[in-house]
Design a protein around this motif. Structure first.
Motif, PDB file in Angstrom:
ATOM      1  N   ALA A  90      -0.717   3.192  -3.025  1.00 52.89           N
ATOM      2  CA  ALA A  90      -1.592   4.320  -2.690  1.00 52.89           C
ATOM      3  C   ALA A  90      -1.173   5.636  -3.340  1.00 52.89           C
ATOM      4  O   ALA A  90      -2.007   6.292  -3.976  1.00 52.89           O
ATOM      5  CB  ALA A  90      -1.704   4.472  -1.180  1.00 52.89           C
ATOM      6  N   ALA A 121       0.819  -1.208   0.000  1.00 49.50           N
ATOM      7  CA  ALA A 121       0.000   0.000   0.000  1.00 49.50           C
ATOM      8  C   ALA A 121       0.855   1.262   0.000  1.00 49.50           C
ATOM      9  O   ALA A 121       0.453   2.276  -0.562  1.00 49.50           O
ATOM     10  CB  ALA A 121      -0.945  -0.006   1.192  1.00 49.50           C
ATOM     11  N   PHE A 149     -10.664   6.430  -0.583  1.00 48.62           N
ATOM     12  CA  PHE A 149      -9.848   5.715   0.402  1.00 48.62           C
ATOM     13  C   PHE A 149     -10.569   5.611   1.744  1.00 48.62           C
ATOM     14  O   PHE A 149     -10.451   4.618   2.450  1.00 48.62           O
ATOM     15  CB  PHE A 149      -8.500   6.410   0.590  1.00 48.62           C
ATOM     16  N   MET A 205      -2.934   3.398   2.945  1.00 48.05           N
ATOM     17  CA  MET A 205      -3.474   4.153   1.816  1.00 48.05           C
ATOM     18  C   MET A 205      -4.183   5.403   2.317  1.00 48.05           C
ATOM     19  O   MET A 205      -4.050   6.465   1.745  1.00 48.05           O
ATOM     20  CB  MET A 205      -4.435   3.285   1.013  1.00 48.05           C
TER      21      MET A 205
END
Length: 195
Positions: free
Chosen positions: A104, A100, A126, A189
């Motif tokens: 992200a 992530a 998110f 994220m």
């Protein structure tokens, strides 16, 4: 950098507090609350205007509190649920978080540059993921009364279980591990989606 600093300070304090709360509250409740709180705060950033810096700092700090509830409880639950393969379980969970860290910022950048979403839209996306992960954690993670414990796992009676019973117990553990990996990755994220 102040909003990022507020995230780290509150996140660290919440990690300490989570260890203390783990003795008073059910582990599943703490685990599910973390991404849920973090997700709600990241979602709330959607409603901020770019000049609402103080609001961003406050939501970042509150989101960090939710994110900080995760680690102590998740590590405890992982080692309880997978007593024979603690390292592997922790490795999968950590891999979700590390992935992530890479995915992200790239995903957020792609969504903004492609015109699919503004930075607020990325926060909404998110954040929704965080809320969903919190709900999934509540559903998939067994409560403390049904959590296998290391001592019980090593007892002779458990060693004598039939292979059919052992196979039945695999799927809740797989679901639990997948949920924790997703939750861990979402937390990362959510924290990077606003920076």
């Amino acid at each position: 950098f102040k909003e990022f600093g507020s995230f780290r300070v509150v996140y660290a304090a919440a990690n300490l507090l989570s260890g203390l709360l783990g003795n008073r509250f059910e582990s599943r409740t703490l685990l599910a609350s973390g991404p849920f709180i973090n997700g709600l705060c990241v979602m709330a950033m959607y409603f901020l205007k770019p000049d609402q810096y103080v609001g961003l700092c406050v939501l970042t700090a509150l989101g960090a509190f939710g994110g900080g509830l995760y680690h102590p409880v998740a590590n405890l639950l992982l080692t309880r649920c997978f007593p024979e393969s603690k390292g592997k379980a922790l490795g999968y969970s950590g891999a979700g978080a590390c992935a992530a860290f890479i995915i992200a910022p790239l995903l957020a950048s792609f969504l903004v540059r492609s015109g699919f979403a503004s930075w607020q839209g990325v926060c909404l996306l998110f954040g929704m993921l965080g809320v969903i992960c919190g709900v999934l954690a509540w559903i998939l993670v067994p409560d403390d009364a049904h959590m296998p414990h290391e001592q019980a796992h090593h007892s002779e009676s458990n060693a004598m279980q039939s292979s059919g019973q052992a196979a039945e117990n695999v799927w809740p553990k797989v679901g639990f591990a997948c949920c924790l990996t997703i939750v861990m990755g979402q937390r990362e994220m959510g924290s990077w989606g606003t920076t």
